[in-house]
Write an enzyme that holds these catalytic residues in place. Structure first.
Site, PDB file in Angstrom:
ATOM      1  N   ASN A 206      -1.475  19.013  -0.187  1.00  0.00           N
ATOM      2  CA  ASN A 206      -2.707  18.360   0.726  1.00  0.00           C
ATOM      3  C   ASN A 206      -2.438  18.132   2.040  1.00  0.00           C
ATOM      4  OD1 ASN A 206      -3.733  15.454   1.702  1.00  0.00           O
ATOM      5  ND2 ASN A 206      -5.215  16.602   0.519  1.00  0.00           N
TER       6      ASN A 206
ATOM      7  N   SER B 148      -6.978   5.671   4.237  1.00  0.00           N
ATOM      8  CA  SER B 148      -6.829   5.051   2.913  1.00  0.00           C
ATOM      9  C   SER B 148      -7.375   3.666   3.243  1.00  0.00           C
ATOM     10  CB  SER B 148      -5.772   4.942   2.156  1.00  0.00           C
ATOM     11  OG  SER B 148      -5.524   6.021   1.528  1.00  0.00           O
TER      12      SER B 148
ATOM     13  N   THR C   6      -4.218  13.066   6.378  1.00  0.00           N
ATOM     14  CA  THR C   6      -2.971  12.997   6.592  1.00  0.00           C
ATOM     15  C   THR C   6      -2.730  14.356   7.445  1.00  0.00           C
ATOM     16  OG1 THR C   6      -2.430  12.519   4.407  1.00  0.00           O
ATOM     17  CG2 THR C   6      -0.403  13.436   5.605  1.00  0.00           C
TER      18      THR C   6
ATOM     19  N   LYS D 178       5.412   2.591   8.076  1.00  0.00           N
ATOM     20  CA  LYS D 178       4.104   3.444   8.405  1.00  0.00           C
ATOM     21  C   LYS D 178       2.811   2.604   8.734  1.00  0.00           C
ATOM     22  CE  LYS D 178       3.957   7.047   5.854  1.00  0.00           C
ATOM     23  NZ  LYS D 178       3.701   8.211   4.992  1.00  0.00           N
TER      24      LYS D 178
ATOM     25  N   LYS E 187       0.644  -1.204  -0.069  1.00  0.00           N
ATOM     26  CA  LYS E 187       0.034  -0.118  -0.050  1.00  0.00           C
ATOM     27  C   LYS E 187       0.786   1.301  -0.157  1.00  0.00           C
ATOM     28  CE  LYS E 187      -3.770   2.369   0.435  1.00  0.00           C
ATOM     29  NZ  LYS E 187      -3.427   2.952  -0.585  1.00  0.00           N
TER      30      LYS E 187
ATOM     31  N   LYS F 218       5.282   2.090  -2.977  1.00  0.00           N
ATOM     32  CA  LYS F 218       5.294   3.186  -3.527  1.00  0.00           C
ATOM     33  C   LYS F 218       5.345   3.333  -5.216  1.00  0.00           C
ATOM     34  CE  LYS F 218       5.199   7.594  -1.874  1.00  0.00           C
ATOM     35  NZ  LYS F 218       4.590   7.903  -0.638  1.00  0.00           N
TER      36      LYS F 218
HETATM   37  N1  GLU Z   1       0.880   8.922  -0.069  1.00  0.00           N
HETATM   38  C1  GLU Z   1       0.660   8.982   1.361  1.00  0.00           C
HETATM   39  C2  GLU Z   1       1.641   8.630   2.183  1.00  0.00           C
HETATM   40  O1  GLU Z   1       2.941   8.804   2.030  1.00  0.00           O
HETATM   41  C3  GLU Z   1      -0.703   8.056   1.567  1.00  0.00           C
HETATM   42  C4  GLU Z   1      -0.649   6.660   1.032  1.00  0.00           C
HETATM   43  C5  GLU Z   1      -2.038   5.934   1.089  1.00  0.00           C
HETATM   44  O2  GLU Z   1      -2.835   6.284   1.205  1.00  0.00           O
HETATM   45  O3  GLU Z   1      -1.740   4.899   0.773  1.00  0.00           O
HETATM   46  O4  GLU Z   1       1.438   8.064   3.227  1.00  0.00           O
END
Ligand code: GLU
Length: 418
Positions: free
Chosen positions: A223, A351, A192, A96, A72, A108
């Protein structure tokens, strides 16, 4: 001049994981598995531009570890992005998700492009092209992308649509951060920032700092940064400065964040917002404030800047904003750093809620989303804080220790380690 050993995010992420593995006294095989992604897909995406020519854009998806669940993580559009950055970002996602206790591994993606120079039609064709090339390796049960730097719900919508065409049925659980009308979650766009504010509140309690009246500076006004500034000001904090990639806005008596936001909507930057002074990125990072929120890119707080950081709390809404040398300096100075894998985890947490809602086709209210988010952020903050106090390590090392421990437990029960 920087005294950094390296600013390569992949080498930095490896070192962070190595330190956690050593501190947890794990067998060498644990680090050998975790030190790189399990899979990296690199693609070339041809796009017909508006003038009829064809340009080819490089794209990636890095899947770091799936011991706990499907990989994810976001998808970034940026002119300077490179493969080691994508790999590092996917590693950080694994940890994370593990810090938050989400049933996910880390991934990613990226496309090397400058979206500010592309038309909407070109961005749409590029987004669909990425999905066409990645269709084999992504999916609701495999790897679930989401927005990141310079990507947004509209891009997620085109991507879900493309994937649904390929699979020949609607597949909304493929991506998160979608528009509400096609399975997005209430509260995702501010998640976030909201998650970051929840952990700032916890840190402030530990330090005996009042949020009301606290001075705050925010680096980045996308954002994460723009909503963090807004939410902090709703709690009575005084936002003295914000910057974006084109310039800054500073007012020692406090900015009107809604007005700055409206100015940016019209002018493409916060710079020049009425009644504000200009401020550079570096000047913002070293302002005399209580809370500093880096919410932009990697390697912003360097060894050269860290000695001059005056904030009591640094809450990392961005991924990787502090270099390891700067981290050491801040720790020695007594700055309380809430590390990225915790402070920026609100986005992926909601998410997760979005994906659960998609799988069940049953949707939650914004209050429900926000209160579940708060509970998970506070619990995770406390788990990390406990490790920090018990092991006498900084909050970043503590967060990595909590996370690595969870991922290794999963790898062990699955038989990847003995
Ligand atoms: N891009 C965000 C992060 O770095 C969200 C990732 C997501 O929601 O999967 O945490």
């Amino acid at each position: 001049m920087s005294t950094e050993k390296t600013t390569n995010p992949f080498l930095i992420a490896q070192q962070q994981v190595r330190n956690a593995c050593d501190a947890l006294k794990l067998e060498p095989a644990a680090y050998e598995i975790l030190k790189q992604p399990l899979r990296v897909m690199e693609v070339a995406i041809p796009v017909t531009m508006d003038d009829g020519t064809v340009r080819v854009f490089p794209g990636w998806r890095s899947q770091h570890n799936d011991a706990i669940g499907p990989t994810k993580g976001g998808l970034r559009f940026h002119p300077d992005v490179y493969v080691d950055e994508v790999k590092a970002l996917s590693m950080w996602m694994t940890f994370k998700c593990a810090v938050l206790g989400l049933p996910y591994g880390g991934g990613k993606g990226a496309i090397k492009c400058n979206p500010k120079e592309l038309s909407q039609g070109e961005i749409e064709r590029l987004s669909r092209g990425w999905v066409d090339k990645m269709a084999q390796v992504i999916g609701p049960e495999k790897d679930v992308p989401a927005p990141d730097v310079y990507t947004n719900p509209q891009i997620m919508a085109w991507m879900v649509d493309e994937f649904s065409k390929i699979r020949q049925y609607n597949n909304f659980g493929l991506m998160t951060g979608k528009p509400l009308i096609i399975g997005g979650s209430a509260g995702r766009s501010t998640a976030t920032a909201r998650g970051c504010v929840f952990v700032i509140k916890e840190a402030a309690k530990k330090l005996g700092l009042q949020i009301k009246g606290a001075k705050v500076a925010v680096e980045g006004f996308g954002n994460a940064g723009s909503f963090a500034a807004q939410l902090m000001s709703e709690l009575g904090a005084v936002i003295v400065a914000v910057v974006d990639s084109k310039g800054g806005a500073y007012d020692p008596s406090g900015l009107d964040i809604k007005a700055v936001y409206a100015w940016k909507e019209k002018n493409g930057t916060v710079k020049g917002a009425p009644g504000t002074q200009d401020i550079s990125n570096e000047a913002l990072l070293t302002l005399d404030v209580d809370v500093l929120i880096p919410a932009a890119l990697e390697n912003q707080i360097t060894a050269a800047i860290a000695p001059n950081v005056k904030a009591k709390i640094v809450a990392e809404a961005a991924n990787g904003p502090t270099t390891p040398e700067a981290d050491e300096i801040l720790y020695k100075k007594g700055t309380f750093v809430i590390p990225d894998i915790l402070a920026s985890a609100g986005g992926v947490t909601v998410s997760y809620f979005e994906w659960v809602q998609n799988l069940e086709n049953f949707y939650w209210t914004e209050e429900e989303v926000n209160s579940r988010l708060e509970r998970m952020m506070v619990e995770s903050f406390n788990a990390v804080h406990e490790m920090h106090s018990k092991q006498k390590v900084n909050m970043r090392s503590a967060a990595f220790m909590v996370a690595v421990n969870r991922v290794v437990q999963a790898m062990r029960v699955r038989g990847w380690l003995h």
